[in-house]
Design an enzyme around this catalytic site. Structure first.
Site, mmCIF file in Angstrom:
data_model
loop_
_atom_site.group_PDB
_atom_site.id
_atom_site.type_symbol
_atom_site.label_atom_id
_atom_site.label_comp_id
_atom_site.label_asym_id
_atom_site.label_seq_id
_atom_site.Cartn_x
_atom_site.Cartn_y
_atom_site.Cartn_z
ATOM 1 N N LEU A 140 -19.597 8.606 -69.177
ATOM 2 C CA LEU A 140 -20.688 7.983 -69.906
ATOM 3 C C LEU A 140 -20.491 6.475 -69.813
ATOM 4 O O LEU A 140 -19.362 5.985 -69.957
ATOM 5 C CB LEU A 140 -20.688 8.402 -71.377
ATOM 6 C CG LEU A 140 -21.307 9.760 -71.729
ATOM 7 C CD1 LEU A 140 -20.975 10.137 -73.175
ATOM 8 C CD2 LEU A 140 -22.811 9.742 -71.530
ATOM 9 N N ASP A 141 -21.560 5.734 -69.571
ATOM 10 C CA ASP A 141 -21.452 4.280 -69.517
ATOM 11 C C ASP A 141 -20.917 3.737 -70.838
ATOM 12 O O ASP A 141 -20.991 4.395 -71.887
ATOM 13 C CB ASP A 141 -22.813 3.649 -69.224
ATOM 14 C CG ASP A 141 -23.299 3.937 -67.807
ATOM 15 O OD1 ASP A 141 -22.458 4.226 -66.937
ATOM 16 O OD2 ASP A 141 -24.525 3.872 -67.583
ATOM 17 N N VAL A 142 -20.409 2.513 -70.794
ATOM 18 C CA VAL A 142 -19.830 1.881 -71.989
ATOM 19 C C VAL A 142 -20.800 1.928 -73.164
ATOM 20 O O VAL A 142 -20.429 2.279 -74.287
ATOM 21 C CB VAL A 142 -19.432 0.424 -71.683
ATOM 22 C CG1 VAL A 142 -19.061 -0.321 -72.966
ATOM 23 C CG2 VAL A 142 -18.263 0.378 -70.697
ATOM 24 N N ARG B 129 -30.438 5.882 -66.270
ATOM 25 C CA ARG B 129 -30.949 4.499 -66.193
ATOM 26 C C ARG B 129 -31.647 4.250 -64.857
ATOM 27 O O ARG B 129 -32.618 3.488 -64.786
ATOM 28 C CB ARG B 129 -29.831 3.493 -66.438
ATOM 29 C CG ARG B 129 -28.620 3.605 -65.539
ATOM 30 C CD ARG B 129 -27.485 2.727 -66.081
ATOM 31 N NE ARG B 129 -26.195 3.128 -65.563
ATOM 32 C CZ ARG B 129 -25.530 2.494 -64.608
ATOM 33 N NH1 ARG B 129 -26.049 1.398 -64.056
ATOM 34 N NH2 ARG B 129 -24.365 2.912 -64.202
#
Length: 346
Positions: free
Chosen positions: A93-95, A280
């Site tokens: 998961l992205d930051v 995204r």
């Protein structure tokens, strides 16, 4: 003197018991990852503090340290761990993303491959009218477009093009490896990838718009699903806080201060997908199709395989407590065995 020696012996015995207990852990559990920390940073906290219970470093302190390391722009080097635990996770998961992250300990790591490729469910919020280099609000605005005429009906009509087996170009700010380096390492250094990165075939099982608003048209449709309180609070404060006196957004600006700009059309998407999908990028490509650009401003992974956020997850603050980890692993076994959807199925 004897008391000091006895205390030292007791401390060593406690450390040995801790090491034995921690290293005997083996299995899977799910954590509710908070936004603002990387998956690696969260696992770092776990490995350094598991078993320390009330003596653990407060998670808020670790969170702030990780934030400062990222802000420095330097490569993060992590110290060696006292415990020889094998720990991994079933999908990055992205930051700034939140939600379900499946964690494997020791032999449990062998099961993580199914979660990398398995089904996932996301709730994403986005703004139309701008695109960024990272495709989310952390990045710099690289393009703006007039979204005043975009309608909910136009977006709905475009969604089928992003459903099913689709081709997706991995973003430069991603963990994809090329010639031994992550793409984001090239991007942060201002370097192009040494070889072209080919598009990948990914599966989007379903894509549904739950909410849309365009203030220029006075149009609003659907019902916006509220973010979990901890996530909502994070995106309402700091660099994400909307300032009505902010200058007009331009190319080169950071998108984060405009993530809640009420002048920009907003949409919310419910996404069910297989592994390897960049939500995204999906939003970025949708904005390109609309001709105005779009940027993801928040992302929550609601489910991964059979695990659901909240129902099946523990929090970051639970990680130092072995009894809570054992309980979470037992719960995970129960979820999988009692009718849980196999992670490789949609």
């Amino acid at each position: 003197m004897l008391r000091a020696a006895a205390a030292e012996v007791a401390a060593k015995q406690a450390t040995t018991r801790l090491a034995d207990a921690a290293q005997s852990l083996s299995g899977l559990f799910a954590i509710n990852k908070p936004p603002g920390i990387s998956c690696a940073g969260l696992l770092d906290y776990f490995k350094r503090n598991v078993g320390r219970s009330h003596d653990a470093i407060p998670f808020a302190e670790h969170f702030e340290r990780e934030h400062q390391l990222r802000q420095s722009g330097k490569k993060i080097f992590r110290r060696r761990y006292a415990l020889a635990l094998r720990v991994g996770h079933g999908g990055t998961l992205d930051v700034e993303a939140a939600g379900v992250m499946v964690v494997g300990i020791n032999r449990g790591c062998k099961q993580l491959g199914a979660y990398l490729s398995g089904s996932k469910t996301y709730l994403a919020n986005a703004r139309l009218g701008a695109s960024t280099d990272t495709q989310d609000a952390e990045g710099l605005v690289v393009g703006t477009g007039d979204a005043a005429a975009v309608t909910a009906e136009a977006v709905e009509a475009a969604l089928p093009q992003f459903t099913g087996r689709i081709s997706q170009q991995p973003p430069m700010f991603s963990a994809v490896r090329v010639d031994g380096k992550r793409l984001y390492e090239y991007a942060r250094g201002g370097e192009p990838a040494p070889v072209p990165v080919r598009p990948r075939a990914v599966d989007v099982h379903s894509l549904r718009m739950t909410y849309f608003s365009n203030p220029a048209l006075g149009q609003r449709s659907g019902q916006q699903v509220a973010l979990p309180p901890r996530v909502a609070d994070y995106f309402a404060e700091g660099r994400y806080r909307w300032n009505p006196d902010a200058p007009e957004m331009r190319v080169g600006h950071t998108m984060a201060p405009y993530a809640h700009d009420p002048r920009l059309p907003a949409l919310q998407l419910f996404v069910r997908s297989g592994g390897g999908v960049y939500v995204r990028t999906l939003i970025h490509d949708l904005g390109a199709l609309m001709g105005c650009g779009a940027t993801m401003v928040s992302l929550v992974r609601l489910a991964q395989g059979p695990f659901r956020v909240g129902r099946d997850t523990i929090d970051a603050e639970d990680l130092p407590y072995i009894d809570r980890i054992i309980s979470a692993m037992r719960h995970a076994d129960s979820v999988i065995q009692q009718g849980g959807v196999p992670p490789t199925q949609s």
